[in-house]
Write an enzyme that holds these catalytic residues in place. Structure first.
Site, PDB file in Angstrom:
ATOM      1  N   CYS A 109      -4.505  10.846   5.752  1.00  0.00           N
ATOM      2  CA  CYS A 109      -4.548   9.870   4.662  1.00  0.00           C
ATOM      3  C   CYS A 109      -5.942   9.644   4.106  1.00  0.00           C
ATOM      4  O   CYS A 109      -6.092   8.999   3.061  1.00  0.00           O
ATOM      5  CB  CYS A 109      -3.970   8.534   5.137  1.00  0.00           C
ATOM      6  SG  CYS A 109      -2.355   8.693   5.916  1.00  0.00           S
ATOM      7  N   HIS A 128      -6.656   0.460   2.201  1.00  0.00           N
ATOM      8  CA  HIS A 128      -5.739   1.531   2.599  1.00  0.00           C
ATOM      9  C   HIS A 128      -4.307   0.999   2.565  1.00  0.00           C
ATOM     10  O   HIS A 128      -3.426   1.633   2.002  1.00  0.00           O
ATOM     11  CB  HIS A 128      -6.124   2.037   3.983  1.00  0.00           C
ATOM     12  CG  HIS A 128      -5.403   3.268   4.399  1.00  0.00           C
ATOM     13  ND1 HIS A 128      -5.351   4.405   3.618  1.00  0.00           N
ATOM     14  CD2 HIS A 128      -4.686   3.568   5.523  1.00  0.00           C
ATOM     15  CE1 HIS A 128      -4.651   5.341   4.226  1.00  0.00           C
ATOM     16  NE2 HIS A 128      -4.236   4.854   5.391  1.00  0.00           N
ATOM     17  N   HIS A 152       3.324   5.552  -0.365  1.00  0.00           N
ATOM     18  CA  HIS A 152       2.198   6.221   0.301  1.00  0.00           C
ATOM     19  C   HIS A 152       2.266   7.723   0.036  1.00  0.00           C
ATOM     20  O   HIS A 152       3.171   8.410   0.506  1.00  0.00           O
ATOM     21  CB  HIS A 152       2.269   5.925   1.798  1.00  0.00           C
ATOM     22  CG  HIS A 152       1.060   6.347   2.562  1.00  0.00           C
ATOM     23  ND1 HIS A 152      -0.042   6.944   1.995  1.00  0.00           N
ATOM     24  CD2 HIS A 152       0.769   6.251   3.895  1.00  0.00           C
ATOM     25  CE1 HIS A 152      -0.936   7.197   2.914  1.00  0.00           C
ATOM     26  NE2 HIS A 152      -0.470   6.781   4.086  1.00  0.00           N
TER      27      HIS A 152
END
Length: 872
Positions: free
Chosen positions: A206, A341, A381
């Site tokens: 990520c 995040h 995401h």
């Protein structure tokens, strides 16, 4: 501006969930649009793989997904011939490579460095490509190749396959190997765009995009490259991903990313692609580039030795965040926005908020002075490309001076204390009026990779300054106004017939999302024709515009958004008199008033210069959680008169920007509006009517004065409109009001509606060539809608196979054959079609072995997560 060590973002392009381009993406973020949807049937069939009651570890022989929601990119046009790609090769190229190429090309064009006429040359020999992406193996195209080979390894040749299965699976060609390798993504971009610098891909989970940004920054500062295309693409959003993340106990059952909310239950999967064009800041300024944002610094860290490999570690995250500020000499007290995040996983969110709070509080950041948000709440995401969505959102926020909302936070996690936390969460966009705007972006990768970047808006007064008066805070509006001119009724009918036919032709399915933009069509139609304005339309999208045109042609009952010209009985050919009405009741003040207009109109933001920041903070507070709601109401009540004046100032400035000026004023007139005012009363309104005023515009929040006009004037011909009504989008409400003014004969500067919004009416007048192919996150297909020969087909076209002995797994169940588990139904209660395949027991063994391979991969990941969770 132009100091050493600073990098400029000079171009951007993307395809994100619900958005075929950057401006639609940014507009969706500003409006708080949730672009998560149910899984399209063409991706994977939920009836076969989704079970809301499934528990990981139960029924391990048949793993399922607990979610059927995600963020999916729209279908966009792809011109293979323009990039020199043989059409026959498209079927063997993963869509990640195609969208990466499209985004890179679009970003160059956005920066003014494309290949078409009017574009500037750039140092191709010293332009590098760095793309963040995920490892291969999980996408459907290579999986289809693998299944064919696995079957053959057990003696089942292509000739033995059922014809319907053979036609559905992709075939491996000479283009197949490079077509599915993630390492080729950057190479294909460099190859097709003729770039001579380095090309490489990055996979740090990520955190991949910020890692790519760090590499790109070092390339530029070290002098190895003069320009870098920094991209990110992750289209792993198939059934294997859903089942795998379910097994890993990381997927949200609710299907929504509730970052920093106590009810967050995991991540929502998504796909997307984007690209930035980066240059050294001094070069960008010297070359006259538009600078979206300046990258002041990037820093990273690893978690080091820890109880587990995958669990987030606060000490490791703090290390990266502190390094970023130490390396740049910037203090957290200078930051106004943190793009977190924020994945929606409970442990991850708690750790991240504790990390940032510790660093910012230690630096002395005042409580509630920094906005924290997560774009994942809008789109889900995107895993390895998640940082690209975050960077684009942050760069646009800095460029336009807008603080965007975050969705799905009802009750914040306990790590957020409103009395002491440096951070505030927003559920509505507001202007970012600070003279110096700085922001940070965090990305923390699976496996202990942590990165933090610091960005800044370009300095005021520099050649690349974004604060030029005509730049709208959001080029993509939720609605558009279309004015139709014609010398007479017959000409109007002809124009509407032509427009209806054109819309019907261009919007006929199948169509891709990026061919037409509503503002281009609106600008073209508004500027066309001659004679007076005879009809004004307000539409939310192209389909809505087509419906409004049909309604106008049919006549009949009034339709909202369809405003024929009206005669209010003004003397001669002069337009009717106009009065602005301003609220004089403090109770009309409400949170959020005027924010949408202040975001959209630069003139409205400029009119707020000198306004007490405390008043603006009371007008546009953070999200009204239960623990702060009373305090927010009290703060607004304490400054209500000043807040009403600020809201009225915004509305009046927006109207004046469109050339709408009042002949008279009434009510509580804000300072600087000028002119004498009359009272808005059951006498004042009649006096205005006696003077020839026929149009009454309520400026500011509410519609109480609009209703008062109707009661006072009765049968006197007039028009009363409200420009800001609670519960409706401020910009859409405003456009409906302007449309009615225009239909009533009020002079409106229609060109000003499209100024600074990248409106291109030429696209409607001289449309681009229709692409022959379209691509989404799953496959490429012909523009006609047909699947490509030898290519991957939509999942809902997959054949349902039945074994020759009548069993699917040896005990009469059809589940292993791909048929739905619940009594052979297709998920809607209808019997599933049966297709005899003639598969033998050997065939069954091969399929079972293939499923065991997939299951083993899932089980390994699940075991790692359970192990780490146990250590936590």
């Amino acid at each position: 501006m132009g100091g050493a060590g600073e990098i400029a973002i000079v171009g951007m392009a993307c395809v994100m969930p619900g958005a075929p381009d950057v401006e639609t993406f940014w507009g969706n973020i500003v409006d708080g649009v949730d672009s998560v949807s149910e899984v399209p049937p063409s991706r994977w069939v939920t009836a076969r793989h989704y079970d809301p009651h499934y528990e990981p570890g139960r029924d391990a022989d048949e793993p399922m997904s607990i979610s059927k929601w995600g963020g999916f990119v729209p279908e966009v046009g792809f011109d293979a011939l323009a990039w020199g790609i043989p059409p026959a090769s498209l079927a063997s190229i993963d869509p990640a490579q195609l969208l990466a190429l499209k985004a890179a090309t679009g970003a160059l064009e956005d920066a003014g460095y494309g290949t078409g006429e009017g574009h500037r040359p750039f140092p191709r020999e010293h332009t590098s490509v760095v793309y963040a992406t995920g490892s291969g193996g999980a996408s459907e195209l290579p999986a289809g190749f693998m299944l064919r080979l696995l079957l053959r390894s057990h003696g089942i040749t292509a000739a033995d396959l059922p014809p319907e299965l053979a036609a559905h699976l992709p075939q491996l060609t000479e283009d197949g190997l490079p077509g599915v390798l993630t390492s080729v993504i950057a190479g294909r971009v460099a190859n097709r765009l003729d770039l001579g610098g380095k090309n490489l891909v990055v996979d740090s989970a990520c955190a991949s995009v910020l890692v790519a940004l760090d590499i790109a920054r070092n390339e530029l500062l070290g002098g190895s490259s003069d320009m870098v295309l920094c991209g990110g693409v992750d289209l792993h959003n198939g059934v294997v991903d859903y089942v795998s993340f379910t097994a890993a106990q990381a997927l949200s059952r609710s299907g929504r990313c509730r970052a920093f909310d106590v009810d967050a239950d995991g991540m929502t999967l998504a796909e997307g692609c984007g690209c930035l064009v980066l240059k050294r800041l001094e070069d960008a300024v010297a070359d006259g580039d538009r600078v979206y944002a300046v990258v002041r610094g990037v820093a990273g860290s690893s978690d080091g030795r820890h109880l587990g490999l995958t669990a987030p570690r606060q000490e490791g995250q703090e290390r990266a965040v502190r390094r970023a500020y130490h390396g740049t000499g910037i203090s957290p007290t200078e930051i106004g926005l943190v793009e977190a995040h924020g994945t929606g996983t409970p442990t991850g969110d708690r750790t991240e908020l504790a990390t940032t709070t510790a660093v910012f509080a230690e630096a002395g950041v005042a409580p509630g002075s920094v906005v924290m948000g997560s774009v994942k709440s809008n789109i889900g995401h995107i895993k390895c490309a998640a940082g690209m969505a975050a960077l684009i959102k942050t760069a646009k926020a800095l460029y336009h001076g807008v603080l965007a909302p975050t969705l799905h936070i009802r009750t914040p996690i306990e790590e957020w204390d409103p009395a002491t936390s440096p951070f505030v969460f927003r559920d509505q966009a507001r202007p970012w009026l600070a003279e110096r705007r700085m922001a940070a972006v965090s990305s923390f990768g699976f496996g202990g990779t942590n990165f933090h970047a610091i960005l800044e808006a370009p300095a005021a007064g520099a050649p690349a300054d974004s604060a030029e008066p005509s730049a709208s805070g959001r080029p993509h509006w939720p609605s558009e106004l279309v004015a139709v001119r014609a010398p007479d009724d017959a000409a109007l009918a002809t124009r509407l017939e032509a427009l209806a036919g054109r819309l019907a032709d261009e919007l006929e399915p199948p169509r891709q999302a990026d061919r037409w933009r509503l503002r281009d069509v609106a600008a073209a139609e508004t500027r066309a024709g001659d004679g007076p304005v005879r009809l004004v339309l307000v539409a939310d999208d192209l389909d809505d515009l087509a419906a409004k045109v049909d309604a106008a042609r049919a006549g009949g009952a009034p339709t909202e958004g369809v405003y024929p010209a009206v005669d209010l009985g003004a003397d001669g050919d002069d337009p009717p008199g106009v009065a602005f009405l301003f609220a004089d009741d403090a109770t009309a003040a409400r949170p959020g008033m005027g924010a949408d207009l202040a975001v959209a109109f630069p003139a409205a933001r400029a009119a707020l210069v000198g306004t007490d920041p405390a008043v603006l903070d009371a007008m546009w507070p953070g999200q009204a959680f239960a623990v702060v709601a009373d305090a927010q109401r009290a703060a607004l009540a304490a400054v209500a008169p000043a807040a009403l004046e600020a809201a009225a100032t915004i509305g009046a400035a927006a109207l004046r920007a469109l050339g709408v000026t009042p002949d008279r004023l009434a009510g509580r007139v804000p300072g600087g509006a000028g002119g004498a005012a009359v009272a808005v009363d059951a006498d004042g309104l009649r006096a205005l009517a006696d003077e020839g005023v026929r149009v009454f515009v309520e400026v500011g929040p509410g519609d109480a004065l609009t209703r008062r006009v109707g009661a006072a004037l009765g049968d006197v011909p007039h028009l009363a409109v409200a420009t800001d009504v609670a519960g409706r989008h401020g910009l859409t409400t405003f456009l409906h009001a302007v449309a009615q003014l225009l239909a009533a004969g009020v002079d409106v500067d229609l060109d000003a509606l499209f100024a600074g919004r990248d409106a291109r009416p030429d696209r409607w007048d001289d449309p681009p060539r229709k692409p022959l192919w379209m691509v989404n996150g799953h496959y490429a297909r012909a523009a006609s809608g047909a699947s490509l020969p030898k290519g991957l087909h939509p999942a809902d076209e997959a054949p349902l196979l039945a074994f020759a002995n009548g069993s699917g797994n040896g005990n009469g169940s059809a589940a292993a054959s791909g048929a739905p588990a619940a009594g052979g139904a297709d998920g809607d209660g209808a019997p599933a079609p049966e297709r005899a395949s003639g598969l033998s027991d050997l065939d069954l063994a091969v399929v079972t072995e293939y499923l065991k391979i997939v299951q083993g991969t899932i089980a390994t990941g699940s075991e790692i997560i359970r192990h780490e969770a146990g250590r936590r």
